[in-house]
Design a protein around this motif. Structure first.
Motif, PDB file in Angstrom:
ATOM      1  N   LEU A  25      -6.427  48.297  -5.736  1.00 11.47           N
ATOM      2  CA  LEU A  25      -6.635  47.148  -6.366  1.00 11.47           C
ATOM      3  C   LEU A  25      -7.098  47.740  -7.837  1.00 11.47           C
ATOM      4  CD1 LEU A  25      -8.749  44.867  -4.130  1.00 11.47           C
ATOM      5  CD2 LEU A  25      -6.453  44.245  -5.070  1.00 11.47           C
ATOM      6  N   PHE A  26      -8.010  48.938  -8.064  1.00 17.00           N
ATOM      7  CA  PHE A  26      -8.376  49.665  -9.147  1.00 17.00           C
ATOM      8  C   PHE A  26      -7.145  50.013 -10.050  1.00 17.00           C
ATOM      9  CE2 PHE A  26      -9.507  53.386 -11.211  1.00 17.00           C
ATOM     10  CZ  PHE A  26     -10.602  52.921 -12.080  1.00 17.00           C
ATOM     11  N   ALA A  28      -3.968  48.892  -9.678  1.00 14.60           N
ATOM     12  CA  ALA A  28      -3.392  47.665 -10.157  1.00 14.60           C
ATOM     13  C   ALA A  28      -4.010  47.296 -11.584  1.00 14.60           C
ATOM     14  CB  ALA A  28      -3.729  46.439  -9.314  1.00 14.60           C
ATOM     15  N   SER A  29      -5.379  47.345 -11.808  1.00 20.73           N
ATOM     16  CA  SER A  29      -5.993  47.075 -13.068  1.00 20.73           C
ATOM     17  C   SER A  29      -5.730  48.243 -13.844  1.00 20.73           C
ATOM     18  CB  SER A  29      -7.622  47.047 -12.784  1.00 20.73           C
ATOM     19  OG  SER A  29      -8.195  47.553 -13.819  1.00 20.73           O
ATOM     20  N   MET A  32      -2.515  47.699 -15.548  1.00 15.87           N
ATOM     21  CA  MET A  32      -2.727  46.570 -16.748  1.00 15.87           C
ATOM     22  C   MET A  32      -3.040  47.344 -17.882  1.00 15.87           C
ATOM     23  SD  MET A  32      -1.272  44.045 -15.400  1.00 15.87           S
ATOM     24  CE  MET A  32      -1.621  42.753 -16.535  1.00 15.87           C
ATOM     25  N   LEU A  33      -4.190  48.181 -18.047  1.00 15.47           N
ATOM     26  CA  LEU A  33      -4.609  48.876 -19.175  1.00 15.47           C
ATOM     27  C   LEU A  33      -3.531  49.526 -19.770  1.00 15.47           C
ATOM     28  CD1 LEU A  33      -6.935  49.775 -20.927  1.00 15.47           C
ATOM     29  CD2 LEU A  33      -7.429  51.646 -19.200  1.00 15.47           C
ATOM     30  N   SER A  36      -0.795  47.572 -21.176  1.00 14.91           N
ATOM     31  CA  SER A  36      -0.999  46.788 -22.639  1.00 14.91           C
ATOM     32  C   SER A  36      -0.980  48.156 -23.764  1.00 14.91           C
ATOM     33  CB  SER A  36      -2.447  46.357 -22.549  1.00 14.91           C
ATOM     34  OG  SER A  36      -3.629  47.387 -22.996  1.00 14.91           O
ATOM     35  N   LEU A  37      -0.903  49.207 -23.569  1.00 12.75           N
ATOM     36  CA  LEU A  37      -1.014  50.193 -24.285  1.00 12.75           C
ATOM     37  C   LEU A  37       0.693  50.474 -24.488  1.00 12.75           C
ATOM     38  CD1 LEU A  37      -3.725  52.816 -23.538  1.00 12.75           C
ATOM     39  CD2 LEU A  37      -3.649  50.973 -25.274  1.00 12.75           C
ATOM     40  N   SER A  40       1.932  47.710 -26.286  1.00 14.07           N
ATOM     41  CA  SER A  40       1.475  47.760 -27.860  1.00 14.07           C
ATOM     42  C   SER A  40       2.661  48.799 -28.450  1.00 14.07           C
ATOM     43  CB  SER A  40       0.154  48.246 -28.150  1.00 14.07           C
ATOM     44  OG  SER A  40      -0.758  47.363 -27.386  1.00 14.07           O
ATOM     45  N   LEU A 136      -0.643  55.801 -32.276  1.00 14.69           N
ATOM     46  CA  LEU A 136      -0.295  55.746 -30.612  1.00 14.69           C
ATOM     47  C   LEU A 136      -0.256  56.725 -29.935  1.00 14.69           C
ATOM     48  CD1 LEU A 136       2.658  53.170 -31.284  1.00 14.69           C
ATOM     49  CD2 LEU A 136       0.521  52.753 -29.909  1.00 14.69           C
ATOM     50  N   THR A 139      -3.964  57.821 -29.691  1.00 11.08           N
ATOM     51  CA  THR A 139      -4.746  56.796 -28.495  1.00 11.08           C
ATOM     52  C   THR A 139      -4.215  56.876 -27.029  1.00 11.08           C
ATOM     53  OG1 THR A 139      -4.821  55.704 -30.323  1.00 11.08           O
ATOM     54  CG2 THR A 139      -5.427  54.796 -28.475  1.00 11.08           C
ATOM     55  N   VAL A 143      -6.562  58.438 -24.061  1.00 10.70           N
ATOM     56  CA  VAL A 143      -6.859  57.493 -22.923  1.00 10.70           C
ATOM     57  C   VAL A 143      -6.717  58.231 -21.727  1.00 10.70           C
ATOM     58  CG1 VAL A 143      -6.657  55.374 -21.766  1.00 10.70           C
ATOM     59  CG2 VAL A 143      -6.851  55.546 -24.154  1.00 10.70           C
TER      60      VAL A 143
ATOM     61  N   LEU B 149     -12.630  43.731  -7.619  1.00 10.24           N
ATOM     62  CA  LEU B 149     -12.195  44.658  -6.718  1.00 10.24           C
ATOM     63  C   LEU B 149     -12.928  44.556  -5.380  1.00 10.24           C
ATOM     64  CD1 LEU B 149     -12.876  47.603  -6.075  1.00 10.24           C
ATOM     65  CD2 LEU B 149     -11.979  47.901  -8.249  1.00 10.24           C
ATOM     66  N   LEU B 183      -9.341  41.114 -12.429  1.00 11.16           N
ATOM     67  CA  LEU B 183      -8.914  42.235 -12.097  1.00 11.16           C
ATOM     68  C   LEU B 183      -7.758  42.613 -13.184  1.00 11.16           C
ATOM     69  CD1 LEU B 183      -9.124  44.819 -10.043  1.00 11.16           C
ATOM     70  CD2 LEU B 183      -7.159  43.651  -8.924  1.00 11.16           C
ATOM     71  N   PRO B 187      -8.084  44.167 -18.464  1.00 10.54           N
ATOM     72  CA  PRO B 187      -7.831  45.595 -18.532  1.00 10.54           C
ATOM     73  C   PRO B 187      -7.248  45.413 -20.256  1.00 10.54           C
ATOM     74  CG  PRO B 187      -7.292  45.448 -16.354  1.00 10.54           C
ATOM     75  CD  PRO B 187      -7.733  44.172 -16.992  1.00 10.54           C
ATOM     76  N   PHE B 206      -3.502  49.922 -36.500  1.00  7.87           N
ATOM     77  CA  PHE B 206      -2.761  49.306 -35.247  1.00  7.87           C
ATOM     78  C   PHE B 206      -2.333  47.742 -35.512  1.00  7.87           C
ATOM     79  CE2 PHE B 206      -4.377  52.697 -32.577  1.00  7.87           C
ATOM     80  CZ  PHE B 206      -3.248  53.155 -32.092  1.00  7.87           C
ATOM     81  N   LEU B 229      -0.416  41.585 -32.839  1.00 11.97           N
ATOM     82  CA  LEU B 229      -0.490  42.111 -31.408  1.00 11.97           C
ATOM     83  C   LEU B 229      -1.952  42.212 -30.849  1.00 11.97           C
ATOM     84  CD1 LEU B 229       0.455  44.298 -29.592  1.00 11.97           C
ATOM     85  CD2 LEU B 229      -0.407  46.126 -31.013  1.00 11.97           C
ATOM     86  N   LEU B 233      -2.643  40.454 -27.123  1.00 12.47           N
ATOM     87  CA  LEU B 233      -3.455  41.046 -26.396  1.00 12.47           C
ATOM     88  C   LEU B 233      -4.733  40.292 -25.955  1.00 12.47           C
ATOM     89  CD1 LEU B 233      -3.018  44.824 -27.479  1.00 12.47           C
ATOM     90  CD2 LEU B 233      -2.302  43.905 -25.424  1.00 12.47           C
TER      91      LEU B 233
END
Lengths: 201, 532
Positions: A25-26, A28-29, A32-33, A36-37, A40, A136, A139, A143, B149, B183, B187, B206, B229, B233
């Protein structure tokens, strides 16, 4: 010590242990993080009037080296876990220490190469503020580097103070190594996507 | 805290340029010389009211408090699956909350770009308030991620034997779906916060397009970014966030309605399926907040279609709740009054949302007081009423004492009237074209003159609303000390949280076996064996 059910044993009707479900689950999140990058990146690049030749700005040989380093570290991580994994074969804490140490070293090597790359860019006057591509690049790899660092901290914890738990609760300790491994492979996979997107495309 | 800010806002809207009485001198001369709120300070109040209410108020209370306390009890689990992560989640929340509140005291004050923090304004805002806002958000996002979670794993792994999926109380289902939204939707905002942080600290662009000029001078940045953007988001998070606010409320209301009508929940399975539909669809409606950005008719058409579809499961749940009332022998307890009021109030909020979901009608209404009225009906007399209902309902479980009924009824009646007097005129003002976030409430615009006088009764109602909350606060603390002793199961409820804890808990029944024909008792708790 009080341990909740299904920490190491599989729950019959779900086929899972709780930590394994938790880490997926972690992740999965995390997807998503990073998603998003990456989105972008796609949006800014498709909307840009001009885009630099990425492979000319960045060093493809260094990144290739880093890809090899990180994939090797995933292999040593698996070997570290199989040294402890429950089963008919003999468990071998010494082998675990060897391979976990190697994983840590490879992680440090990856960050060292990354630092050389960053330093080289700064020396040429290329900063995040220079243009959107470099923004980009710094960043996204930044990350990712933080994720590598967190993974190394977890691995170091397992290597140094984990041995005590191996004596008292071997099954639970092997479980922790497996969970840390799943995270480490994820960090590896993110790099496998970052490499072509930022260096080659 | 969030409510205090809005009371100051309402003073300002009703009496622009007049000093705030009593507390005005506390704000300092930089914010409010002579107690008169300056526009910059007004903007801080607005942005932080939204942020605090949503991220520090409703989400932690609805999800963090109610979810954490009730989920393990209702599914018969010994604890949450990851107790340490739970604690970590709390510390993240505390850190995030502290950073947010402390940012009022940094030079330049707190973030003042609205809770949506749209760039380029937020990228370029002077002072460090906006940067602290981003740091605070990152902590809060991590907090809810760990919480989410934990919730999912707990529900999947730690259900008591016999607690099958369709024996879960509706509240647990609502929290389960909410956890998935937390969840997966949060993010991307963390990603966006990282990008905005880079813009503010490392000088990247950005969210800053090329050729941007500020005060007539071109901005010295590389450009090439996209302000849109951020909106994508942000709203990818913030629309599911709306459902994070509302689903736990629906869960609480459903529990209380079925308990106080002494009937099984009407359409329990359909309601659960509706939750799934809501959870999924909430991820693909976000751009209905962006009809004015010129994203094109094809994209607008897609998002207005999904927006219309997402209203269907909400209507199914609301209709099921109303049908649950039919033929029940309703007990008008204090929690039930709040739960009953939730249904029409949420209905008003939902129906006024439809014109906003259609691009054509959204264009004149966008960013007006109408929008403010719409979402406040959903979260104030909607979600917050559900939270009050939940507090009155589960207080005896937590403390072993009942809350006072008379004080509860005064609190309820006063709040219901005041809420409507505050929010109903917003629709009128919005239809007249008055924009939101105006420092003087629109006094300088000709088109606002006709509806300007409404601000005074609205503000008086807001002060009265604050007064009626005193009944709640007094009730809460007095009942804690001296409330009537509660029976073990004071509401005669069927769900597990009211049953005496045993180490070998087993579940034999559906969640709401009230008034079962032929049964010896009015209600059959879930852990009662079939032959009992």
């Amino acid at each position: 010590m009080h341990v909740l059910p299904y920490t190491t044993e599989v729950r019959a009707d779900t086929g899972l242990t709780s930590p394994k479900l938790g880490i997926w689950l972690f992740l999965a999140s995390e997807v998503m993080l990073f998603g998003s990058l990456f989105s972008s990146y796609a949006l800014l690049r498709t909307g840009a009037a001009s885009w630099p030749d990425q492979s000319a700005v960045l060093s493809v040989p260094l990144a290739t080296l880093n890809t090899i380093i990180l994939i090797s570290s995933s292999v040593t991580m698996v070997l570290a876990w199989t040294a402890l994994a429950p089963g008919p074969q003999a468990q071998n804490p010494a082998r675990f220490k060897l391979y976990m140490g190697l994983t840590l070293l490879l992680g440090a090597a990856f960050l060292a190469v990354k630092a050389i790359e960053y330093g080289d860019k700064f020396a040429h006057g290329l900063f995040p503020a220079t243009n959107t591509f470099l923004a980009l690049y710094f960043t996204m790899t930044g990350v990712h580097a933080v994720h590598v660092l967190v993974g190394m901290a977890v691995n170091a914890y397992l290597l140094v103070s984990g041995a005590r738990m191996w004596r008292t609760e071997p099954e639970r300790f092997a479980n922790r190594v497996e969970i840390a491994g799943i995270y480490w492979h994820f960090v590896d996979v993110v790099w496998v996507f970052l490499f072509p997107v930022l260096y080659l495309l | 805290m969030g409510f205090t800010l809005v009371v100051i806002i309402r003073w300002q809207l009703a009496y622009p340029g007049s000093p705030v009485p009593y507390i005005g001198s506390l704000f300092g001369t930089a914010n409010a010389p002579g107690g008169i709120v300056l526009p910059e300070f007004y903007n801080q109040l607005g942005a932080m009211h939204g942020t605090i209410m949503v991220f520090l108020g409703v989400v932690p209370l609805a999800v963090g408090a109610f979810g954490n306390y009730l989920i393990p009890l209702q599914i018969g689990a010994p604890d949450m699956a990851f107790p340490r992560l739970n604690l970590a989640s709390y510390w993240f929340y505390l850190a995030g909350g502290t950073v947010m509140l402390a940012s009022f005291f940094v030079p330049g004050g707190a973030a003042n770009n609205g809770w949506t923090s749209y760039p380029p304004l937020s990228d370029l805002a002077p002072g460090t308030g906006q940067t602290w806002w981003l740091v605070g958000m990152a902590f809060l996002i991590n907090s809810s991620l760990l919480g989410a979670l934990n919730f999912i794993t707990t529900v999947v792994q730690l259900r008591a034997p016999g607690m099958t999926w369709f024996r879960l109380p509706f509240f647990v289902w609502a929290q389960f779906i909410t956890a998935f939204l937390l969840l997966l939707a949060f993010p991307p905002l963390e990603g966006a916060a990282i990008l905005q942080g880079m813009d503010r600290l490392a000088g990247t662009s950005f969210f800053l397009p090329s050729g941007l000029a500020v005060s007539g001078r071109p901005l010295g940045v590389a450009g090439g970014g996209s302000a849109l953007l951020w909106q994508h988001l942000f709203w990818f998070l913030a629309h599911p966030e709306v459902y994070v606010l509302i689903l736990p409320a629906m869960g609480i209301v459903a529990e209380i309605v079925t308990n106080n009508t002494r009937k099984p929940l009407w359409g329990y399975r359909v309601m659960v399926y509706s939750l799934f539909a809501l959870g999924f669809l909430s991820f693909i409606v976000w751009a209905h907040h962006m009809f004015l950005t010129g994203m094109g008719t094809a994209v607008s058409a897609f998002f207005q279609t999904t927006t219309m579809i997402v209203s269907i499961p909400s209507v199914v749940i609301l209709s099921s709740l109303i049908l649950s009332l039919h033929g029940g022998s309703i007990r008008f307890t204090t929690p039930m009054l709040f739960a009953l009021a939730f249904i029409p109030m949420f209905g008003i909020g939902g129906l006024t949302g439809l014109p906003l979901g259609l691009a054509t009608t959204d264009i004149p209404l966008h960013d007006t007081a109408y929008v403010v009225g719409h979402f406040h009906y959903l979260v104030a007399p909607g979600t917050i009423f559900a939270l009050f209902a939940g507090i009155y309902h589960w207080f005896p479980r937590l403390t072993g004492r009942m809350m006072n009924d008379t004080l509860g009824r005064i609190h309820f009646a006063g709040s219901l009237v005041c809420m409507n007097v505050i929010f109903m005129p917003m629709f009128v003002q919005g239809l007249a074209g008055v924009n939101r976030r105006l420092w003087d409430g629109g006094a300088e615009y000709a088109h606002a003159q006709g509806v300007l006088s409404l601000n005074v009764p609205m503000s008086i109602a807001a002060f009265a609303l604050a007064f009626f909350q005193l009944f709640f606060i007094v009730n809460l603390f007095a009942s804690l000390k001296a409330g009537r002793q509660a029976a073990a199961n004071p509401w005669s409820a069927t769900t597990l949280e009211w049953q005496a804890a045993t180490s070998s808990l087993r579940v034999y029944r559906n969640p709401y076996e009230y008034s079962v024909p032929g049964a010896s008792a009015d209600f059959l708790p879930q852990h009662l064996p079939a032959d009992a």
